[in-house]
Design a protein around this motif. Structure first.
Motif, PDB file in Angstrom:
ATOM      1  N   MET A 119     106.024  70.906  46.280  1.00 25.63           N
ATOM      2  CA  MET A 119     106.678  71.551  47.403  1.00 25.63           C
ATOM      3  C   MET A 119     108.194  71.342  47.338  1.00 25.63           C
ATOM      4  O   MET A 119     108.656  70.262  46.955  1.00 25.63           O
ATOM      5  CB  MET A 119     106.146  70.990  48.715  1.00 25.63           C
ATOM      6  N   THR A 121     112.177  69.813  52.432  1.00 28.81           N
ATOM      7  CA  THR A 121     111.931  70.297  53.786  1.00 28.81           C
ATOM      8  C   THR A 121     113.056  71.219  54.251  1.00 28.81           C
ATOM      9  O   THR A 121     112.816  72.256  54.869  1.00 28.81           O
ATOM     10  CB  THR A 121     111.802  69.109  54.752  1.00 28.81           C
ATOM     11  N   LYS A 153     112.823  74.743  52.371  1.00 29.62           N
ATOM     12  CA  LYS A 153     111.686  75.616  52.662  1.00 29.62           C
ATOM     13  C   LYS A 153     111.917  76.394  53.958  1.00 29.62           C
ATOM     14  O   LYS A 153     111.537  77.563  54.060  1.00 29.62           O
ATOM     15  CB  LYS A 153     110.378  74.828  52.709  1.00 29.62           C
ATOM     16  N   TRP A 154     112.572  75.773  54.929  1.00 28.78           N
ATOM     17  CA  TRP A 154     112.871  76.499  56.171  1.00 28.78           C
ATOM     18  C   TRP A 154     114.011  77.490  55.960  1.00 28.78           C
ATOM     19  O   TRP A 154     113.985  78.599  56.508  1.00 28.78           O
ATOM     20  CB  TRP A 154     113.197  75.520  57.295  1.00 28.78           C
ATOM     21  N   ILE A 197     106.211  81.879  50.388  1.00 27.63           N
ATOM     22  CA  ILE A 197     106.008  80.988  51.539  1.00 27.63           C
ATOM     23  C   ILE A 197     104.876  80.006  51.260  1.00 27.63           C
ATOM     24  O   ILE A 197     104.965  78.815  51.594  1.00 27.63           O
ATOM     25  CB  ILE A 197     105.719  81.817  52.806  1.00 27.63           C
ATOM     26  N   TYR A 203     106.263  77.327  49.290  1.00 33.11           N
ATOM     27  CA  TYR A 203     107.179  76.442  50.017  1.00 33.11           C
ATOM     28  C   TYR A 203     106.441  75.458  50.924  1.00 33.11           C
ATOM     29  O   TYR A 203     106.904  74.329  51.124  1.00 33.11           O
ATOM     30  CB  TYR A 203     108.125  77.265  50.900  1.00 33.11           C
ATOM     31  N   PHE A 204     105.320  75.898  51.534  1.00 35.30           N
ATOM     32  CA  PHE A 204     104.674  75.132  52.598  1.00 35.30           C
ATOM     33  C   PHE A 204     103.280  74.665  52.198  1.00 35.30           C
ATOM     34  O   PHE A 204     102.550  75.399  51.527  1.00 35.30           O
ATOM     35  CB  PHE A 204     104.567  75.987  53.878  1.00 35.30           C
ATOM     36  N   GLN A 209     100.501  73.979  57.165  1.00 39.20           N
ATOM     37  CA  GLN A 209     101.648  74.598  57.838  1.00 39.20           C
ATOM     38  C   GLN A 209     101.744  76.101  57.567  1.00 39.20           C
ATOM     39  O   GLN A 209     102.623  76.769  58.118  1.00 39.20           O
ATOM     40  CB  GLN A 209     102.954  73.938  57.367  1.00 39.20           C
ATOM     41  N   ARG A 210     100.864  76.634  56.760  1.00 36.30           N
ATOM     42  CA  ARG A 210     101.038  78.025  56.334  1.00 36.30           C
ATOM     43  C   ARG A 210     100.782  79.029  57.438  1.00 36.30           C
ATOM     44  O   ARG A 210     101.419  80.092  57.476  1.00 36.30           O
ATOM     45  CB  ARG A 210     100.116  78.321  55.144  1.00 36.30           C
ATOM     46  N   ALA A 231     103.962  79.178  59.369  1.00 37.46           N
ATOM     47  CA  ALA A 231     105.057  79.686  58.537  1.00 37.46           C
ATOM     48  C   ALA A 231     104.905  81.179  58.295  1.00 37.46           C
ATOM     49  O   ALA A 231     105.872  81.946  58.406  1.00 37.46           O
ATOM     50  CB  ALA A 231     105.097  78.936  57.200  1.00 37.46           C
TER      51      ALA A 231
END
Length: 437
Positions: free
Chosen positions: A9, A12, A15-16, A131, A134-135, A139-140, A143
């Motif tokens: 990953m 943090t 990814k946002w 995405i 990234y997550f 959390q998907r 997201a």
């Protein structure tokens, strides 16, 4: 149930940031796509089109090409560079949106919209695959729900902005402005979009799955999953009323309440934008919360939402005694009709290997795209037919929209049926048995 994905990953913070950048790209996508729903009012008057032709432009011609292009573009993204795919598609759909302002006939506008569809077909699958990189799985849902808010946000901005611009400049110049704004995003993507590290393909039953495995092999493996097949069918049926309402709200309020285009843009932006945003947030966050107790809530929650939606559609189009009550029912209807997309997209990423994420997302896009093609086109045909029988074109459209909204009921049933096989499908995917043989 823990994921065995070997994906590393990203940080943090990035990814946002990456999610926000992908949302900006998606925002221009849906601004261009949904602008036609308000611009069809002056386009119809200028080019002399029927409701059936309008349904073909807003739904059939666009969505059929969109669905045909989605899988090959998604596979290119899985195998090559997702960033390059997004850049090429971003340039294509915005340049062709600008050219729509030059259309002088139904055929020319339909062909140009087909070109826009090819470009936009690469946005959703590639973005959702990034995405998912990234997550982590837990959390998907939220997201992807945040990314999918570009659908109602783009609807709000595209519809409202197009109404204001069309009233001031005309529909042709509005297409030029929308496409030009989208092209301004290209340098940001070039400079800042990062790709997550690619996961090594897992092995299944002792047989390696190489990156070069054929698309048809992976598709066949995906379609052996009974819950996934039912999930695709549910998305197809749910997309019919969603896109029918979204694309025909503007003509409905213009005809039934005699509103000028600028006021229509306020009204439709309220229902599609506010209702859509609340629906996306609810669909993603609520399904994530409930899914911690039982993963079948990713199917049960959208089943409840779309099952209730036709009652509010009937209130919006036929029963409301005033504009304000029609708008209230319309906002609630939009909330309910948008709830299913984030949990469906999150499930699509849970039942597939990391190397095939864009392909799984594309399958969802394809089936929903077929529903998006059918909804507006079917509504236009029914409206013309009912108007021919009753000689009342205003009420004909309201009746047609109410009838088409009933397709949400079989969608609800299909979501429930999908839940029966959901946990089995996820377990097979995580054990990498879906690729055996």
């Amino acid at each position: 149930m823990k994921s065995r994905e070997p994906m590393v990953m990203p940080s943090t913070s990035y990814k946002w940031f990456g999610l926000v950048l992908l949302m900006l790209i998606g925002l221009t996508n849906y601004m261009d796509r949904l602008s036609i729903s308000i611009l069809q009012v002056p386009i119809k008057a200028d080019l002399g089109l029927t409701d059936t032709q309008l349904g073909a432009i807003t739904g059939l011609s666009f969505s059929l090409v969109y669905t045909l292009a989605a899988i090959p573009i998604a596979r290119m993204s899985d195998r090559r560079s997702p960033k390059l795919v997004i850049i090429i598609c971003l340039i294509a759909w915005n340049a062709l949106t600008m050219l729509c302002g030059l259309a002088e006939s139904f055929l020319a506008l339909a062909i140009l919209r087909m070109g826009v569809a090819i470009g936009e077909a690469g946005c959703a699958p590639t973005s959702q695959a990034l995405i998912a990189g990234y997550f982590p799985p837990h959390q998907r849902g939220r997201a992807i729900a945040m990314w999918q808010m570009v659908f109602p946000l783009g609807s709000l901005i595209g519809i409202f902005g197009s109404g204001v611009l069309s009233a001031a400049l005309g529909w042709r110049q509005t297409f030029f402005v929308l496409g030009g704004v989208g092209l301004l995003v290209v340098p940001l993507v070039l400079a800042f979009l990062k790709e997550p590290p690619r996961a090594e393909p897992p092995q299944a039953a002792g047989a390696p799955i190489e990156p070069g495995d054929g698309t048809m092999k992976v598709l066949r493996a995906l379609l052996t999953l009974r819950g996934y097949r039912l999930l695709l069918a549910a998305g197809f049926m749910a997309a019919i009323p969603l896109n029918a309402v979204l694309n025909w709200n503007a003509p409905f309020y213009g005809r039934s309440y005699s509103l000028p285009i600028q006021e229509v843009s306020y009204v439709v932006a309220l229902t599609a934008g506010v209702g859509g945003i609340l629906g996306m947030i609810g669909g993603g966050f609520v399904s994530d919360i409930l899914g911690r107790r039982d993963q079948r809530w990713y199917c049960w929650f959208p089943a409840i939402a779309v099952g209730v939606a036709p009652a509010f559609a009937m209130a919006q189009f036929l029963l409301a005694p005033s504009l304000s009550l029609s708008l209230l029912a319309g906002v609630i209807c939009a909330i309910l009709l948008n709830c299913w997309m984030p949990p469906q997209a999150a499930l699509g990423q849970l039942v597939v290997n990391p190397a095939d994420r864009a392909l799984s997302a594309a399958c969802i896009v394809v089936t929903a795209g077929l529903g998006a093609a059918a909804g507006p086109f079917l509504t236009g045909i029914l409206s013309d037919m009912i108007a021919g029988w009753t000689l009342d074109s205003d009420n004909a459209l309201a009746i047609a929209l109410t009838l088409v909204s009933l397709t949400a009921l079989p969608a609800s049933l299909l979501f429930v049926l999908s839940s029966v096989y959901l946990r089995e499908d996820i377990a097979r995917a995580q054990a990498h048995q879906m690729y055996a043989g």
